[in-house]
Design an enzyme around this catalytic site. Structure first.
Site, PDB file in Angstrom:
ATOM      1  N   PHE A 206       0.853  -1.190   0.000  1.00  0.00           N
ATOM      2  CA  PHE A 206       0.000   0.000   0.000  1.00  0.00           C
ATOM      3  C   PHE A 206       0.886   1.237   0.000  1.00  0.00           C
ATOM      4  O   PHE A 206       1.711   1.422   0.890  1.00  0.00           O
ATOM      5  CB  PHE A 206      -0.932   0.044   1.216  1.00  0.00           C
ATOM      6  CG  PHE A 206      -1.825   1.259   1.193  1.00  0.00           C
ATOM      7  CD1 PHE A 206      -2.975   1.286   0.418  1.00  0.00           C
ATOM      8  CD2 PHE A 206      -1.490   2.404   1.910  1.00  0.00           C
ATOM      9  CE1 PHE A 206      -3.784   2.421   0.359  1.00  0.00           C
ATOM     10  CE2 PHE A 206      -2.298   3.547   1.858  1.00  0.00           C
ATOM     11  CZ  PHE A 206      -3.436   3.548   1.084  1.00  0.00           C
TER      12      PHE A 206
ATOM     13  N   ASP B 109       9.421   2.557   1.748  1.00  0.00           N
ATOM     14  CA  ASP B 109       8.282   3.323   2.258  1.00  0.00           C
ATOM     15  C   ASP B 109       8.166   3.065   3.758  1.00  0.00           C
ATOM     16  O   ASP B 109       7.695   2.014   4.182  1.00  0.00           O
ATOM     17  CB  ASP B 109       7.014   2.869   1.509  1.00  0.00           C
ATOM     18  CG  ASP B 109       5.756   3.584   1.977  1.00  0.00           C
ATOM     19  OD1 ASP B 109       5.804   4.261   3.018  1.00  0.00           O
ATOM     20  OD2 ASP B 109       4.710   3.451   1.292  1.00  0.00           O
TER      21      ASP B 109
ATOM     22  N   LYS C 260       3.025   9.715   8.298  1.00  0.00           N
ATOM     23  CA  LYS C 260       2.221   9.401   9.486  1.00  0.00           C
ATOM     24  C   LYS C 260       2.733   9.945  10.831  1.00  0.00           C
ATOM     25  O   LYS C 260       2.282  10.979  11.273  1.00  0.00           O
ATOM     26  CB  LYS C 260       1.965   7.898   9.557  1.00  0.00           C
ATOM     27  CG  LYS C 260       0.996   7.441   8.449  1.00  0.00           C
ATOM     28  CD  LYS C 260       0.397   6.083   8.726  1.00  0.00           C
ATOM     29  CE  LYS C 260      -0.780   5.770   7.818  1.00  0.00           C
ATOM     30  NZ  LYS C 260      -0.437   5.222   6.515  1.00  0.00           N
TER      31      LYS C 260
HETATM   32  C1  LIG Z   1      -0.762   5.428   5.078  1.00  0.00           C
HETATM   33  C2  LIG Z   1       0.283   4.999   4.128  1.00  0.00           C
HETATM   34  C3  LIG Z   1       0.512   5.697   2.929  1.00  0.00           C
HETATM   35  C4  LIG Z   1      -0.367   6.837   2.490  1.00  0.00           C
HETATM   36  O1  LIG Z   1      -0.272   7.919   3.343  1.00  0.00           O
HETATM   37  P1  LIG Z   1      -1.365   9.110   3.225  1.00  0.00           P
HETATM   38  O2  LIG Z   1      -0.844  10.134   4.174  1.00  0.00           O
HETATM   39  O3  LIG Z   1      -2.667   8.518   3.636  1.00  0.00           O
HETATM   40  O4  LIG Z   1      -1.376   9.543   1.828  1.00  0.00           O
HETATM   41  C5  LIG Z   1       1.553   5.282   2.134  1.00  0.00           C
HETATM   42  N1  LIG Z   1       2.335   4.258   2.474  1.00  0.00           N
HETATM   43  C6  LIG Z   1       2.148   3.566   3.613  1.00  0.00           C
HETATM   44  C7  LIG Z   1       3.064   2.436   3.953  1.00  0.00           C
HETATM   45  C8  LIG Z   1       1.106   3.898   4.475  1.00  0.00           C
HETATM   46  O5  LIG Z   1       0.896   3.195   5.576  1.00  0.00           O
END
Ligand SMILES: *Cc1c(COP(=O)(O)O)cnc(C)c1O
Length: 398
Positions: A133, A220, A249
């Site tokens: 994701f 990521d 986050k």
């Molecule tokens: C939440 C998340 C995203 C997206 O972040 P947003 O601030 O909602 O755009 C991307 N990568 C990972 C691993 C995430 O957990």
């Protein structure tokens, strides 16, 4: 007096639970009816310092009184301060600031593409993973490995090669003889994919492969970074350093802030005019990042994550190991997934009724990502509410 929890004028993008939360303090939050909850979700791994932190709150108030936004036509000293701190903690060299996780990933994808073009690759490709994701923009959605959330938004952006996690042979095979590969891109611990970690050997093998083939290693850490696993960044457990690392986050402890941190191979790819954002790196967001890290260091929160994380894992294993229907308890530090043998979305509502905030991800995984300030006593409270809910749920006819 009850205030209805409804949002008829907001777009119907979320299947919201029927409560409205108004304020919090530490691990507790309250709804419009005055009911209290224990927060084991932290706004999806965002509220690093819990709610209304006694040091973060006055710092943000001070910043609002000085300057919220100035834009990137000018130097922003707090931006440089946060960049320097992230560089120090990551062993990388430069940072770019934006406002969310998907924006950080979008910047990473652009870095990979330009890296490819600079090497003469006309159509650069990026290796991405099953169940990954990376966000909801068109480029990050296309990188995401969840078909359900892509439905209705085609055609998907091209330029990705998808492989399974933790399988170096599959990665080699999928890229064999392909001169267009520019980068490999994954989460150290897949969050939305069900709290699924990449193995240490795999991380090391991919690092070597990226060096050998001159690809960018892009990790990521939007969800698993910023101390959640007990190191600043989850990949640090395997001793590797990526070339590109998106963050978001937990970075601002609730204030929206994203960052892409880059090492020498990627730090100088963007030149003036290549990328930018109006809000990115604004003084308020930067102050939130600087203060979050300062407080994490002063209060030794990484140690707290290790201590309370171990306590929580041990308690969950003690209570749930061998319970029929519990497949696995996974994760690291304060990023925990309890994988059940059936869809368990209903547990979010039941936990709410019992005074606990948590989430269910990948249909069948109960996810706990509490604020990093959680104490052992609070962890015990989480377990005391959660375990009977899971036991009762699993005892019902499937
Ligand atoms: C939440 C998340 C995203 C997206 O972040 P947003 O601030 O909602 O755009 C991307 N990568 C990972 C691993 C995430 O957990």
């Amino acid at each position: 007096m009850t205030t209805p929890a409804a949002s008829p004028h907001c777009m119907n993008t979320y299947g919201r639970l029927p409560v409205a939360l108004t304020h919090g303090r530490g691990l507790r939050v309250w709804d419009t009816n005055g009911k209290a909850y224990l927060d084991a979700l932290a706004g999806i791994a965002v509220n690093t310092l819990g709610h209304a932190h006694p040091q973060l709150t006055p710092a943000l108030q001070d910043q609002v009184g000085k300057m919220i936004h100035s834009c990137n036509y000018y130097h922003i000293p707090l931006q440089e301060a946060l960049a320097a701190k992230l560089v120090e903690l990551s062993g990388m060299t430069n940072a770019f600031f934006c406002n969310s996780g998907l924006e950080a990933n979008e910047a990473a994808i652009k870095l990979a593409r330009k890296f490819g073009h600079m090497k003469g690759i006309e159509k650069p490709e990026i290796v991405v993973y099953e169940k990954a994701f990376h966000g909801r923009s068109l480029a990050t959605l296309a990188a995401t490995g969840n078909e359900k959330i892509k439905e209705g938004f085609g055609p998907m952006m091209e330029g990705y090669i998808r492989v399974p996690v933790n399988n170096i042979e599959a990665l080699k095979k999928a890229t064999e003889g392909n001169p267009n590969v520019a980068a490999v891109f994954f989460e150290t611990i897949q969050g939305e994919g069900g709290v699924k970690p990449m193995n240490t050997d795999y991380l090391q093998q991919v690092r070597q492969l990226c060096d050998k083939r001159d690809w960018l290693l892009m990790i990521d850490e939007v969800q698993c970074g910023m101390g959640r696993t007990g190191k600043w960044f989850a990949h640090q457990w395997s001793g590797i350093v990526p070339d590109v690392m998106p963050l978001a986050k937990g970075l601002g402890s609730g204030v929206p802030v994203g960052a892409v941190v880059a090492g020498p191979k990627a730090a100088h790819i963007f030149q003036p005019g290549n990328h930018g954002t109006t809000f990115g790196g604004n003084p308020l967001a930067m102050r939130a990042g600087v203060e979050t890290i300062r407080i994490m260091e002063e209060d030794k929160l990484l140690d707290n994550v290790l201590k309370v994380g171990a306590h929580l894992h041990a308690a969950l294993h003690r209570e749930l190991d061998g319970v029929k229907g519990v497949k696995e308890i996974r994760g690291q530090g304060l990023m925990i997934g309890i994988d059940l043998d059936r869809p368990c979305g209903v547990l979010m509502q039941r936990a709410l009724d019992a005074g606990l905030l948590l989430s269910v991800t990948a249909d069948s995984v109960v996810r706990l990502v509490p604020p990093l300030i959680i104490t052992e006593a609070e962890a015990d409270e989480v377990v005391a509410i959660l375990v009977p809910l899971i036991q009762t749920f699993l005892a019902e006819a499937p």
